[in-house]
Design an enzyme around this catalytic site. Structure first.
Site, PDB file in Angstrom:
ATOM      1  N   ASP A 155      36.250  30.259  33.773  1.00 43.04           N
ATOM      2  CA  ASP A 155      37.148  30.476  34.887  1.00 43.04           C
ATOM      3  C   ASP A 155      37.995  29.001  35.209  1.00 43.04           C
ATOM      4  O   ASP A 155      37.121  28.036  35.004  1.00 43.04           O
ATOM      5  CB  ASP A 155      36.251  30.991  36.018  1.00 43.04           C
ATOM      6  CG  ASP A 155      35.675  32.431  35.967  1.00 43.04           C
ATOM      7  OD1 ASP A 155      36.349  33.140  35.003  1.00 43.04           O
ATOM      8  OD2 ASP A 155      34.909  32.790  36.847  1.00 43.04           O
TER       9      ASP A 155
ATOM     10  N   ARG B  47      43.503  33.937  29.617  1.00 42.31           N
ATOM     11  CA  ARG B  47      43.354  34.760  30.959  1.00 42.31           C
ATOM     12  C   ARG B  47      44.460  34.184  31.534  1.00 42.31           C
ATOM     13  O   ARG B  47      44.426  33.101  32.318  1.00 42.31           O
ATOM     14  CB  ARG B  47      41.785  35.156  31.425  1.00 42.31           C
ATOM     15  CG  ARG B  47      42.183  35.836  32.569  1.00 42.31           C
ATOM     16  CD  ARG B  47      41.184  35.612  33.612  1.00 42.31           C
ATOM     17  NE  ARG B  47      39.864  36.364  32.940  1.00 42.31           N
ATOM     18  CZ  ARG B  47      38.618  35.872  33.344  1.00 42.31           C
ATOM     19  NH1 ARG B  47      38.564  34.782  34.426  1.00 42.31           N
ATOM     20  NH2 ARG B  47      37.455  36.345  32.808  1.00 42.31           N
TER      21      ARG B  47
ATOM     22  N   ARG C  49      38.382  37.043  48.231  1.00 39.59           N
ATOM     23  CA  ARG C  49      39.101  38.434  47.953  1.00 39.59           C
ATOM     24  C   ARG C  49      39.682  38.782  49.243  1.00 39.59           C
ATOM     25  O   ARG C  49      40.711  39.567  49.291  1.00 39.59           O
ATOM     26  CB  ARG C  49      37.894  39.372  47.564  1.00 39.59           C
ATOM     27  CG  ARG C  49      37.053  39.323  46.385  1.00 39.59           C
ATOM     28  CD  ARG C  49      38.027  39.209  44.936  1.00 39.59           C
ATOM     29  NE  ARG C  49      38.850  38.217  44.862  1.00 39.59           N
ATOM     30  CZ  ARG C  49      38.480  36.998  43.903  1.00 39.59           C
ATOM     31  NH1 ARG C  49      37.466  36.727  43.919  1.00 39.59           N
ATOM     32  NH2 ARG C  49      39.494  36.184  43.751  1.00 39.59           N
TER      33      ARG C  49
ATOM     34  N   ALA D 180      41.006  36.859  51.237  1.00 38.34           N
ATOM     35  CA  ALA D 180      42.397  36.115  51.521  1.00 38.34           C
ATOM     36  C   ALA D 180      43.647  36.605  50.823  1.00 38.34           C
ATOM     37  O   ALA D 180      44.843  36.709  51.199  1.00 38.34           O
ATOM     38  CB  ALA D 180      42.076  34.783  51.000  1.00 38.34           C
TER      39      ALA D 180
HETATM   40  P1  FDA Z   1      48.451  39.922  44.284  1.00 37.76           P
HETATM   41  O1  FDA Z   1      47.617  39.187  45.086  1.00 37.76           O
HETATM   42  O2  FDA Z   1      49.935  39.873  44.662  1.00 37.76           O
HETATM   43  O3  FDA Z   1      48.353  41.519  44.667  1.00 37.76           O
HETATM   44  C1  FDA Z   1      48.734  42.599  44.038  1.00 37.76           C
HETATM   45  C2  FDA Z   1      48.001  43.835  44.598  1.00 37.76           C
HETATM   46  O4  FDA Z   1      46.900  43.984  43.862  1.00 37.76           O
HETATM   47  C3  FDA Z   1      48.219  43.986  46.018  1.00 37.76           C
HETATM   48  O5  FDA Z   1      49.348  44.573  46.846  1.00 37.76           O
HETATM   49  C4  FDA Z   1      46.809  44.658  46.207  1.00 37.76           C
HETATM   50  O6  FDA Z   1      47.214  45.964  46.117  1.00 37.76           O
HETATM   51  C5  FDA Z   1      45.943  44.582  45.109  1.00 37.76           C
HETATM   52  N1  FDA Z   1      45.158  43.564  45.498  1.00 37.76           N
HETATM   53  C6  FDA Z   1      44.997  42.249  45.017  1.00 37.76           C
HETATM   54  N2  FDA Z   1      43.848  41.632  45.443  1.00 37.76           N
HETATM   55  C7  FDA Z   1      43.217  42.331  46.208  1.00 37.76           C
HETATM   56  C8  FDA Z   1      42.069  42.477  46.984  1.00 37.76           C
HETATM   57  N3  FDA Z   1      41.427  41.344  46.975  1.00 37.76           N
HETATM   58  N4  FDA Z   1      41.612  43.377  47.539  1.00 37.76           N
HETATM   59  C9  FDA Z   1      42.336  44.690  47.593  1.00 37.76           C
HETATM   60  N5  FDA Z   1      43.595  44.713  46.928  1.00 37.76           N
HETATM   61  C10 FDA Z   1      43.837  43.495  46.113  1.00 37.76           C
HETATM   62  N6  FDA Z   1      41.514  33.335  40.198  1.00 37.76           N
HETATM   63  C11 FDA Z   1      41.475  31.987  39.846  1.00 37.76           C
HETATM   64  O7  FDA Z   1      41.999  30.861  40.570  1.00 37.76           O
HETATM   65  N7  FDA Z   1      40.602  31.610  38.639  1.00 37.76           N
HETATM   66  C12 FDA Z   1      40.158  32.414  38.005  1.00 37.76           C
HETATM   67  O8  FDA Z   1      39.193  32.079  36.963  1.00 37.76           O
HETATM   68  C13 FDA Z   1      40.273  33.829  38.223  1.00 37.76           C
HETATM   69  N8  FDA Z   1      39.623  34.980  37.569  1.00 37.76           N
HETATM   70  C14 FDA Z   1      40.277  36.076  37.593  1.00 37.76           C
HETATM   71  C15 FDA Z   1      39.819  37.065  36.784  1.00 37.76           C
HETATM   72  C16 FDA Z   1      40.220  38.509  36.768  1.00 37.76           C
HETATM   73  C17 FDA Z   1      39.979  39.484  35.840  1.00 37.76           C
HETATM   74  C18 FDA Z   1      41.157  38.697  37.745  1.00 37.76           C
HETATM   75  C19 FDA Z   1      41.801  40.005  38.026  1.00 37.76           C
HETATM   76  C20 FDA Z   1      41.528  37.562  38.787  1.00 37.76           C
HETATM   77  C21 FDA Z   1      40.985  36.481  38.396  1.00 37.76           C
HETATM   78  N9  FDA Z   1      41.422  35.632  39.474  1.00 37.76           N
HETATM   79  C22 FDA Z   1      41.045  34.314  39.249  1.00 37.76           C
HETATM   80  C23 FDA Z   1      42.036  35.929  40.686  1.00 37.76           C
HETATM   81  C24 FDA Z   1      43.622  36.011  40.765  1.00 37.76           C
HETATM   82  O9  FDA Z   1      44.012  34.511  40.846  1.00 37.76           O
HETATM   83  C25 FDA Z   1      44.169  36.357  41.958  1.00 37.76           C
HETATM   84  O10 FDA Z   1      43.768  35.727  42.985  1.00 37.76           O
HETATM   85  C26 FDA Z   1      43.942  37.894  42.162  1.00 37.76           C
HETATM   86  O11 FDA Z   1      43.991  38.483  41.215  1.00 37.76           O
HETATM   87  C27 FDA Z   1      44.885  38.771  43.143  1.00 37.76           C
HETATM   88  O12 FDA Z   1      46.294  38.284  42.576  1.00 37.76           O
HETATM   89  P2  FDA Z   1      46.936  39.986  41.914  1.00 37.76           P
HETATM   90  O13 FDA Z   1      47.444  39.360  40.618  1.00 37.76           O
HETATM   91  O14 FDA Z   1      46.218  41.132  42.051  1.00 37.76           O
HETATM   92  O15 FDA Z   1      48.375  39.752  42.803  1.00 37.76           O
END
Ligand code: FDA
Length: 304
Positions: free
Chosen positions: A131, A181, A286, A288
């Site tokens: 990660d 990733r 999450r 945030a």
């Molecule tokens: P965005 O935040 O723009 O959200 C898009 C939509 O997704 C929202 O409108 C909502 O519908 C939904 N959503 C997103 N987060 C939500 C939540 N917490 N609760 C409810 N709904 C939500 N980060 C990092 O810094 N280091 C890492 O190693 C990882 N590893 C990682 C693994 C995997 C498998 C995932 C999916 C994510 C990570 N992340 C991470 C976290 C990543 O950086 C990011 O903070 C989250 O995925 C939220 O961003 P989105 O891409 O979903 O888009």
């Protein structure tokens, strides 16, 4: 944005962490995002997801350990996780943080800990994803991942689209043959290193995703963002990139509707499944990401 920054600031607050992680009420609220406290509970979740056509990567919650003994205990838990996944006929795939493996205490001991794990993963046909933590760790994490990758194909790394440097990092890691990733990034960063607006972070994400898909090193597209997922699907279709050439990844407990849609449409989907007692920083990140989750919390508190 100010609420996001406040929640991320609180995610690093030791007193609040101590109080929250020992509160049974807070624990039950965290269960939306955390698969359980024990390895057995986490494996049961992996088995249930497998039946739904979803693969998993297990994360034993914890970061910023304070002693070599704690780092070794985490490493040993990860070794048990690989073994337990294999015994349950679940693909042995885990996600680790270097601060949990002792990088803040001794870089060489940290590398030795991760190397033992990656070696074991290689032996059992598994995979270790390193990660990415805050930008204070980016350089060191990429360096260690690259060094391990020279010896074992069974490890990959994470790159965050919110960092300005990520275009160069993606190009370098891809040239090294690493599996990446791609995520947006979840930590509190300053505007000197990271984009600040969602539009900028999303634009960077779409550009990097296109690069990774074209580079064809089995990238993981980790997001719940429907617009980005649509863009990626269209890009893959347009360029004849098969559904077995990449996977989508999402976090346990988030956008189950979207998870099902992707699996039904024939895409590969892996869920990041965290478990353990040290859930506070993960949980706060999450919250945030989607401050509307605070309403969900408030509703549950009022129901009690
Ligand atoms: P965005 O935040 O723009 O959200 C898009 C939509 O997704 C929202 O409108 C909502 O519908 C939904 N959503 C997103 N987060 C939500 C939540 N917490 N609760 C409810 N709904 C939500 N980060 C990092 O810094 N280091 C890492 O190693 C990882 N590893 C990682 C693994 C995997 C498998 C995932 C999916 C994510 C990570 N992340 C991470 C976290 C990543 O950086 C990011 O903070 C989250 O995925 C939220 O961003 P989105 O891409 O979903 O888009």
């Amino acid at each position: 944005m100010p609420l996001r920054r406040t929640l991320l600031y609180l995610s690093r607050h030791p007193a609040l962490r101590g109080w929250t992680e020992t509160s049974p009420l807070a624990r039950s609220l965290s269960s939306r995002f955390v698969a359980g406290s024990t390895l057995e509970e986490a494996i049961a979740v992996c088995i249930r997801l497998r039946a739904e056509g979803i693969t998993t990567t297990l994360d034993y919650l914890g970061e910023h350990v304070k002693s070599p003994g704690e780092a070794q205990a985490c490493r040993d838990m990860y070794l048990r996780m690989l073994h337990a996944m294999r015994a349950a006929a679940v693909e042995p795939n885990v996600s680790v943080k270097l601060s949990q493996f002792g990088i803040d205490i001794s870089a060489s001991e940290c590398v030795a800990n991760v190397e033992l794990l990656v070696g074991k993963a290689a032996e059992v046909g598994g995979f270790v994803r390193i990660d990415m933590e805050s930008s204070a760790y980016t350089e060191r994490t990429l360096e260690i991942a690259a060094r391990l990758h020279e010896r074992y194909a069974a490890c990959g790394v994470v790159i965050q689209s919110y960092l300005y440097r990520s275009g160069a990092d993606v190009a370098k890691a891809t040239a090294q043959g690493m599996r990446i990733r791609l995520c947006k990034g979840a930590y509190l960063e300053s505007s000197s290193v990271a984009y600040e607006t969602k539009a900028q972070v999303d634009h960077s994400y779409a550009t990097l995703a296109g690069y990774l898909l074209s580079a064809d090193r089995y990238p993981a597209i980790a997001t719940h963002d429907e617009r980005i997922i649509q863009t990626v699907r269209r890009f893959a279709d347009r360029h004849g990139i098969g559904r077995d050439r990449f996977e989508f990844q999402m976090l346990y407990g988030i956008r189950r509707d979207l998870q099902k849609q992707l699996v039904d449409a024939g895409y590969r989907l892996r869920l990041y499944v965290p478990f353990g007692e040290a859930w506070y920083p993960y949980f706060m990140r999450r919250l945030a990401e989607r401050p509307a989750n605070l309403l969900f919390l408030a509703r549950n508190l009022l129901k009690r």
